[in-house]
Design a protein around this motif. Structure first.
Motif, PDB file in Angstrom:
ATOM      1  N   PRO A  83     111.665  23.835  66.058  1.00 17.53           N
ATOM      2  CA  PRO A  83     110.417  24.305  65.454  1.00 17.53           C
ATOM      3  C   PRO A  83     109.527  25.037  66.462  1.00 17.53           C
ATOM      4  O   PRO A  83     109.031  26.132  66.186  1.00 17.53           O
ATOM      5  N   ARG A  87     108.484  29.080  66.313  1.00 12.64           N
ATOM      6  CA  ARG A  87     107.090  29.562  66.372  1.00 12.64           C
ATOM      7  C   ARG A  87     106.918  30.585  67.494  1.00 12.64           C
ATOM      8  O   ARG A  87     106.321  31.638  67.310  1.00 12.64           O
ATOM      9  N   GLU A  88     107.494  30.247  68.639  1.00 13.87           N
ATOM     10  CA  GLU A  88     107.395  31.129  69.800  1.00 13.87           C
ATOM     11  C   GLU A  88     108.018  32.497  69.495  1.00 13.87           C
ATOM     12  O   GLU A  88     107.485  33.543  69.867  1.00 13.87           O
ATOM     13  N   GLY A  90     108.307  33.857  66.548  1.00 11.71           N
ATOM     14  CA  GLY A  90     107.409  34.543  65.631  1.00 11.71           C
ATOM     15  C   GLY A  90     106.243  35.181  66.378  1.00 11.71           C
ATOM     16  O   GLY A  90     105.908  36.348  66.168  1.00 11.71           O
ATOM     17  N   GLU A  91     105.673  34.405  67.313  1.00 10.35           N
ATOM     18  CA  GLU A  91     104.541  34.928  68.077  1.00 10.35           C
ATOM     19  C   GLU A  91     104.946  36.084  68.980  1.00 10.35           C
ATOM     20  O   GLU A  91     104.161  36.990  69.247  1.00 10.35           O
ATOM     21  N   ILE A 121     108.018  27.345  58.779  1.00  8.09           N
ATOM     22  CA  ILE A 121     107.634  28.072  60.011  1.00  8.09           C
ATOM     23  C   ILE A 121     108.113  29.522  59.924  1.00  8.09           C
ATOM     24  O   ILE A 121     107.368  30.468  60.200  1.00  8.09           O
ATOM     25  N   LYS A 124     106.028  31.541  57.566  1.00 10.49           N
ATOM     26  CA  LYS A 124     104.694  31.808  58.135  1.00 10.49           C
ATOM     27  C   LYS A 124     104.749  32.994  59.103  1.00 10.49           C
ATOM     28  O   LYS A 124     103.855  33.838  59.118  1.00 10.49           O
ATOM     29  N   TYR A 125     105.852  33.055  59.907  1.00 14.29           N
ATOM     30  CA  TYR A 125     105.941  34.111  60.926  1.00 14.29           C
ATOM     31  C   TYR A 125     106.810  35.300  60.473  1.00 14.29           C
ATOM     32  O   TYR A 125     107.211  36.112  61.291  1.00 14.29           O
TER      33      TYR A 125
END
Lengths: 480, 480
Positions: A83, A87-88, A90-91, A121, A124-125
């Motif tokens: 997870p 996220r990383e 996506g960022e 996740i 979202k990204y």
């Protein structure tokens, strides 16, 4: 139209790889080695917290430390770290991923919750991903192989979509022996995000892919699947094997990819509506896909058989009949033409059995041409491949001008095979062969590499011919 | 009881060979080379009108010029000379022959007359013969191979009786890849004299032969065949493929071995009465014979599956169910035992799927033993063979102490496989495996050579397991 996420996943210009190291203790390292050694020309960025280089490549401490976002992230790290990494990604602007790691929906309720978390996740990204619990992809023309299996595929025209990673990796050596070439292969795993429908739509458009092979444990979006399949099967053949129809099969599928399987009869009707050929087993799945990818379709179901041995000819004839093909008695005029060029022990009825005989000009040129030119013959089944390799020990034993004899035989055979593999395209009719020898036989190699499938048994060649005819009927049907 | 003529034909102390020369222009020469180079320890006497030696052996101008009669005459000369030679054999005291030459009953009325003439001469001189129109025999323990195909069989326990020569010659390379070992193989040709019934009775008594494979185009003496088969199948398994049941199959058989074929349903009933397993194709014929020759029979139809990949495990489970086997859910207690030794991603339901994992001790030792010791498990299907060969390129790429790592892995694997192949005999339950790699994989070689069949696809292993169960039921049935 929204772009299919597989466009980027299957054709990335750069890949960030999470889970490779300099030690073979992790499965990711084995996968990274395949990726590096497979001929892929894009950039590969291994991520490693401590190492400066991984397997000779510059390593990065984290996804966020890359100069610019990679097209694709391949993730083979332990599940609890995923997870955060997603996220990383996506960022950092990475919008496509393959999650190899297992331990999600297929393991029960807790895993299903984790899988849902991944999906949220990703959404979202705006990340589209394949998996989890998959083995990755092969894009043969690019030399791109993200699986961990040695890179032994040949490039060709069969595309594979599979709910089992083994059918796109451990089968690579199997394909090699069958002379089956891959276009692209996709292991879909648990289909948390990208599913079979996306894959089907993608390979339906791929020009390199001329036939699609599916291994199915259960279909997530039946309506969308049906719609996509009907559109594709009107112009490109699709073959599927479905293993969730029995009690034990359904249980196995549930624990493997968390698939909801359904009864066999329902899937049978569903495949029929979709215009998908249903294979009963993995051997048929690949046999049929190979023939469909490489041979023209027959215009009817009347097949000629040429053989240099009665048994395999009889086996082909019997199996052809059982599978809905006709092996018609040849007309007296054609029989006479055949008798004029074959030995007295031969049979001209159909099967045309020239009996034990090594007149390569007769078997590879005259007979196939004569038979395929008949307007009431739609295709040819052939048993009579016999490379010069089998004569080597005999010639050596006899002695004398052995190497000249062998060289001459080889040359004659090569020329004949060269012409043989061109008949299907020239005469617009399919040829399928069987030979109990495999690629240790030089004639088998030449014929397979020339585009005509050579199967290990007579019945398998006949079965594949029946599949060509079944698909010809599907292609010609008027859809409501 | 009259001695079976095959006793001498299959075990001759000396052979007179008619049709070999120093030139490869004749097929007989190729056969004589196989005979000479195959390891046969008896005397071989080539007959040649002009040459003093043939292929390095002393040649004799005629059969009558031999010092003493040979046990067996092998005849590969043109048909018109055969009646004379057969008479000469009779006069010289030779009472057994194999007539390879074709052009008899299979070619029509004229050929049938010639065949009748051969039979009458043979009867007059008390000669028993195999053929005409056959390819000869293989007696593996003797190294005796009278066919012309390179001598690549391995000695083993499958006996073959075939109306097609190709199924005992061109299939030798096929057997090699499957790890199938032969005891004796007989090509019966037109069965003018010796027929399938004689062969069946002979192999029924042969101790080396543990399973009999039949390729049938038509049965000459149905009542005698049935009687012989019922006697044999009560203690030794017989598998048959029959190709004469369709219109095209029947026509092919007629022109091949002059067989009178009959409808499929009649043969189906006939095989059932005889206790013969009917295979639908050549692949099944040999797959099933191999399992029957090498593995103990299951006492019931409850099968456990061990796999390191979900797809092949599901394929095995589905096919097993379709073929009448059960793949029962394991009891909670057994599941707990399995969970205690397998990774968290594993499934313990049955199939037991350990997922991608190379703990050889777990997969080759702990799991098979645990499962086969359960009283309600009758046999094991196994997918998880993976030789060290597949790690070589990875290890080479990583560098470092590569050769030590590989040597250690190899040693561990060999020890585990060594133990694995002993489970069937120790626990009196069958194990059958599948692996998409063949004998290029060192673990496949070790397991096949250790006596456990390894098939190229999961379904073929499941099909062979079903054949073991079918034969177990036949063996247990009370005959009226």
């Amino acid at each position: 139209m929204r772009e299919n996420p597989l466009q980027t996943i299957m054709n990335p210009e750069s890949i960030v790889f999470l889970g490779g190291s300099n030690s073979l203790q992790t499965i990711g390292t084995a996968q990274l080695i395949t990726l590096i050694t497979g001929g892929y020309q894009g950039n590969i960025y291994p991520i490693h917290r401590r190492e400066k280089t991984v397997l000779g490549l510059k390593a990065y401490p984290s996804v966020s430390s890359l100069d610019k976002p990679a097209d694709l992230a391949i993730i083979v790290i332990p599940g609890k770290a995923i997870p955060g990494v997603l996220r990383e990604c996506g960022e950092a602007g990475i919008h496509h991923a393959i999650v190899i790691t297992a331990g999600y929906g297929e393991t029960g309720q807790q895993g299903a919750t984790l899988q849902q978390e991944l999906l949220e996740i990703a959404q979202k990204y705006h990340i589209r991903f394949l998996g989890p619990n998959c083995i990755g992809i092969v894009n043969a023309p690019l030399g791109l192989n993200t699986t961990w299996f040695p890179n032994k595929y040949r490039a060709g025209h069969v595309g594979i979509i599979s709910q089992s990673g083994s059918y796109v990796t451990q089968t690579l050596t199997y394909f090699e022996k069958l002379g089956l070439g891959l276009s692209q292969a996709i292991s879909v795993g648990n289909q948390a995000d990208i599913d079979m429908v996306d894959c089907l739509e993608y390979l339906g458009e791929d020009e390199q892919t001329r036939a699609i092979a599916l291994y199915i444990e259960g279909i997530k979006r039946p309506a969308a699947f049906l719609q996509a399949a009907r559109k594709i099967t009107a112009h490109k053949p699709v073959v599927a094997v479905y293993v969730g129809g029995s009690e034990a099969g359904a249980r196995a599928c549930g624990s493997h990819t968390a698939s909801m399987a359904g009864p066999d009869e329902i899937y049978r009707g569903f495949f029929h509506q979709a215009g998908i050929l249903r294979a009963d087993n993995i051997a048929d799945l690949f046999d049929w896909s190979l023939a469909l990818a490489q041979q023209p379709l027959p215009r009817g179901n009347k097949i000629a058989i040429v053989t240099n041995s009665g048994g395999p000819g009889s086996s082909m004839a019997d199996e052809a009949n059982h599978r809905g093909l006709k092996v018609p008695l040849l007309s007296p005029a054609v029989q006479d033409e055949i008798k004029a060029i074959t030995p007295p022990t031969a049979s001209a009825l159909n099967p045309v059995d020239i009996t034990m005989n090594y007149d390569v000009d007769l078997i590879y040129r005259k007979l196939p041409q004569l038979l395929l030119k008949q307007p009431d013959i739609d295709g040819l089944l052939f048993y009579g491949i016999f490379g010069t390799i089998h004569f080597q020990d005999k010639i050596a034993h006899v002695g004398g001008p052995a190497s000249e004899t062998l060289a001459f035989m080889k040359q004659t055979l090569e020329k004949a095979c060269d012409e043989f593999v061109q008949w299907p395209e020239k005469l617009k009719k399919p040829i399928l062969c069987a030979c109990f020898s495999g690629r240790e036989d030089n004639a088998v190699v030449q014929i397979q590499d020339g585009g005509i499938p050579v199967y290990p048994t007579p019945e398998r060649a006949a079965g594949a011919m029946a599949a060509l005819w079944e698909y010809a009927k599907i292609k010609n049907r008027k859809l409501p």
